[in-house]
Design a protein around this motif. Sequence first.
Motif, PDB file in Angstrom:
ATOM      1  N   ILE A   1       0.834  -1.197   0.000  1.00 15.76           N
ATOM      2  CA  ILE A   1       0.000   0.000   0.000  1.00 15.76           C
ATOM      3  C   ILE A   1       0.870   1.248   0.000  1.00 15.76           C
ATOM      4  CG2 ILE A   1      -1.648   1.355   1.367  1.00 15.76           C
ATOM      5  CD1 ILE A   1      -2.803  -1.315   2.384  1.00 15.76           C
ATOM      6  N   GLY A   2       1.899   1.252   0.848  1.00 15.34           N
ATOM      7  CA  GLY A   2       2.803   2.396   0.908  1.00 15.34           C
ATOM      8  C   GLY A   2       3.519   2.632  -0.404  1.00 15.34           C
ATOM      9  N   TYR A   3       3.929   1.533  -1.035  1.00 18.29           N
ATOM     10  CA  TYR A   3       4.613   1.650  -2.328  1.00 18.29           C
ATOM     11  C   TYR A   3       3.696   2.307  -3.354  1.00 18.29           C
ATOM     12  CZ  TYR A   3       7.764   0.336  -6.129  1.00 18.29           C
ATOM     13  OH  TYR A   3       8.634   0.369  -7.187  1.00 18.29           O
ATOM     14  N   GLU A   4       2.458   1.844  -3.414  1.00 19.14           N
ATOM     15  CA  GLU A   4       1.536   2.351  -4.426  1.00 19.14           C
ATOM     16  C   GLU A   4       1.154   3.806  -4.160  1.00 19.14           C
ATOM     17  OE1 GLU A   4      -0.709   1.980  -7.975  1.00 19.14           O
ATOM     18  OE2 GLU A   4       0.889   0.782  -7.065  1.00 19.14           O
ATOM     19  N   LEU A   5       0.867   4.147  -2.910  1.00 19.92           N
ATOM     20  CA  LEU A   5       0.529   5.531  -2.580  1.00 19.92           C
ATOM     21  C   LEU A   5       1.700   6.462  -2.869  1.00 19.92           C
ATOM     22  CD1 LEU A   5      -1.439   5.112   0.788  1.00 19.92           C
ATOM     23  CD2 LEU A   5      -2.359   5.889  -1.401  1.00 19.92           C
ATOM     24  N   ALA A   6       2.923   6.008  -2.554  1.00 11.82           N
ATOM     25  CA  ALA A   6       4.109   6.823  -2.825  1.00 11.82           C
ATOM     26  C   ALA A   6       4.301   7.020  -4.322  1.00 11.82           C
ATOM     27  CB  ALA A   6       5.345   6.160  -2.207  1.00 11.82           C
ATOM     28  N   PHE A   7       4.163   5.937  -5.081  1.00  9.28           N
ATOM     29  CA  PHE A   7       4.294   6.038  -6.534  1.00  9.28           C
ATOM     30  C   PHE A   7       3.301   7.046  -7.096  1.00  9.28           C
ATOM     31  CE2 PHE A   7       2.732   4.864 -10.724  1.00  9.28           C
ATOM     32  CZ  PHE A   7       3.902   4.806 -11.465  1.00  9.28           C
ATOM     33  N   GLU A   8       2.040   6.922  -6.707  1.00  9.65           N
ATOM     34  CA  GLU A   8       1.014   7.825  -7.220  1.00  9.65           C
ATOM     35  C   GLU A   8       1.317   9.272  -6.883  1.00  9.65           C
ATOM     36  OE1 GLU A   8      -2.640   6.416  -5.608  1.00  9.65           O
ATOM     37  OE2 GLU A   8      -2.748   4.659  -6.934  1.00  9.65           O
ATOM     38  N   PHE A   9       1.797   9.513  -5.665  1.00 10.44           N
ATOM     39  CA  PHE A   9       2.096  10.884  -5.259  1.00 10.44           C
ATOM     40  C   PHE A   9       3.266  11.455  -6.046  1.00 10.44           C
ATOM     41  CE2 PHE A   9       4.781  13.705  -2.711  1.00 10.44           C
ATOM     42  CZ  PHE A   9       3.903  14.765  -2.503  1.00 10.44           C
ATOM     43  N   PHE A  10       4.353  10.723  -6.122  1.00  5.84           N
ATOM     44  CA  PHE A  10       5.569  11.262  -6.734  1.00  5.84           C
ATOM     45  C   PHE A  10       5.413  11.490  -8.234  1.00  5.84           C
ATOM     46  CE2 PHE A  10       7.689   9.312  -2.895  1.00  5.84           C
ATOM     47  CZ  PHE A  10       7.998  10.521  -2.302  1.00  5.84           C
ATOM     48  N   VAL A  11       4.752  10.562  -8.940  1.00  2.94           N
ATOM     49  CA  VAL A  11       4.611  10.768 -10.386  1.00  2.94           C
ATOM     50  C   VAL A  11       3.565  11.830 -10.708  1.00  2.94           C
ATOM     51  CG1 VAL A  11       5.372   8.420 -10.926  1.00  2.94           C
ATOM     52  CG2 VAL A  11       2.915   8.897 -10.695  1.00  2.94           C
ATOM     53  N   GLU A  12       2.647  12.077  -9.769  1.00  3.75           N
ATOM     54  CA  GLU A  12       1.675  13.155  -9.989  1.00  3.75           C
ATOM     55  C   GLU A  12       2.374  14.503 -10.098  1.00  3.75           C
ATOM     56  OE1 GLU A  12      -2.087  15.410  -7.751  1.00  3.75           O
ATOM     57  OE2 GLU A  12      -1.226  13.568  -6.893  1.00  3.75           O
ATOM     58  N   TYR A  13       3.406  14.691  -9.286  1.00  3.50           N
ATOM     59  CA  TYR A  13       4.102  15.974  -9.273  1.00  3.50           C
ATOM     60  C   TYR A  13       5.379  15.982 -10.112  1.00  3.50           C
ATOM     61  CZ  TYR A  13       1.005  17.667  -5.602  1.00  3.50           C
ATOM     62  OH  TYR A  13      -0.095  18.082  -4.892  1.00  3.50           O
ATOM     63  N   ASN A  14       5.827  14.818 -10.527  1.00  2.00           N
ATOM     64  CA  ASN A  14       7.038  14.740 -11.351  1.00  2.00           C
ATOM     65  C   ASN A  14       6.882  13.576 -12.335  1.00  2.00           C
ATOM     66  OD1 ASN A  14       9.613  14.391 -12.464  1.00  2.00           O
ATOM     67  ND2 ASN A  14      10.655  15.027 -10.601  1.00  2.00           N
ATOM     68  N   GLU A  15       6.352  13.875 -13.499  1.00  2.00           N
ATOM     69  CA  GLU A  15       6.053  12.843 -14.488  1.00  2.00           C
ATOM     70  C   GLU A  15       7.311  12.127 -14.967  1.00  2.00           C
ATOM     71  OE1 GLU A  15       3.688  10.408 -16.776  1.00  2.00           O
ATOM     72  OE2 GLU A  15       3.058  11.874 -15.273  1.00  2.00           O
ATOM     73  N   ASP A  16       8.461  12.793 -14.905  1.00  2.00           N
ATOM     74  CA  ASP A  16       9.711  12.165 -15.339  1.00  2.00           C
ATOM     75  C   ASP A  16      10.049  10.942 -14.504  1.00  2.00           C
ATOM     76  OD1 ASP A  16      10.011  14.088 -17.281  1.00  2.00           O
ATOM     77  OD2 ASP A  16      11.353  15.354 -16.082  1.00  2.00           O
ATOM     78  N   LEU A  17       9.569  10.894 -13.268  1.00  2.65           N
ATOM     79  CA  LEU A  17       9.857   9.749 -12.411  1.00  2.65           C
ATOM     80  C   LEU A  17       9.192   8.473 -12.913  1.00  2.65           C
ATOM     81  CD1 LEU A  17       9.529  11.346  -8.851  1.00  2.65           C
ATOM     82  CD2 LEU A  17      11.635  10.611  -9.983  1.00  2.65           C
ATOM     83  N   ARG A  18       8.101   8.621 -13.663  1.00  2.00           N
ATOM     84  CA  ARG A  18       7.375   7.441 -14.154  1.00  2.00           C
ATOM     85  C   ARG A  18       8.287   6.552 -14.998  1.00  2.00           C
ATOM     86  NH1 ARG A  18       1.943   6.595 -14.453  1.00  2.00           N
ATOM     87  NH2 ARG A  18       1.534   8.806 -14.019  1.00  2.00           N
ATOM     88  N   ASP A  19       9.080   7.158 -15.868  1.00  2.00           N
ATOM     89  CA  ASP A  19       9.984   6.374 -16.718  1.00  2.00           C
ATOM     90  C   ASP A  19      11.075   5.701 -15.892  1.00  2.00           C
ATOM     91  OD1 ASP A  19       8.597   7.060 -19.014  1.00  2.00           O
ATOM     92  OD2 ASP A  19       9.828   8.835 -19.384  1.00  2.00           O
ATOM     93  N   LEU A  20      11.521   6.369 -14.819  1.00  2.00           N
ATOM     94  CA  LEU A  20      12.564   5.783 -13.979  1.00  2.00           C
ATOM     95  C   LEU A  20      12.045   4.557 -13.229  1.00  2.00           C
ATOM     96  CD1 LEU A  20      14.328   8.940 -12.456  1.00  2.00           C
ATOM     97  CD2 LEU A  20      15.186   7.438 -14.248  1.00  2.00           C
TER      98      LEU A  20
END
Length: 210
Positions: A150-169
């Motif tokens: 759950i923590g992994y998914e919530l963190a992923f959603e938060f970080f890529v929402e504000y920094n789309e470049d992280l999605r590719d990483l």
Amino acid sequence: MLNMGLAENGVDSFKAAFLTMKKIKVLEDGIVHNLKDAVMSLNHGIEILFKLFLKSYDEYLIFADIDKYMTARKKMIAKGLANVFEANPLLKTVTLNEGIRRAKYLCGYDISEDFETVVQYLNKIRNQFMHYEISLSGEEVDELLLKLRIGYELAFEFFVEYNEDLRDLFDDARYEITIDDYTDEIAEMHRSLMEEDLAEQRYLEEKYWI
């Protein structure tokens, strides 16, 4: 040559947590060691990516003591050093909780209560692994693994929402779960943390007559 920025550093820890959590599912021995690694890696990844966000707003926000940071920066500029740590290797950066507080109240990031609750829970478990001792039953281990996902998914959603470049990483190293299915678990984490805060407050009141 090694060159790892905050983004790469943080996502690398996320990937380490993800791979370790996958491995735990098929392990018969060594679960405790790997569970510790997963908690430490995910906690580190979240902390580093919050520092990435703070630095993108203004570098001084990632340092615990701003006066010491300014002194080091002055020395860095005067001597043409690469970064402030070369000027003062003893500089300390903010804790995870302080990083979230600054991101929320100084930078204006919208951080959900659910995300904060999960991060506080994982940080508590991390501190037990890091500084003391921990005892979990088989059911509690399963619960911790669920909360890690759950923590992994919530963190992923938060970080890529504000920094789309992280999605590719992140590539494909992520859990895809429906957070709405786990509202009870998040509520229980929140209740448990509230009880601990109240117990600590009562202790301080009795000890120091606050």
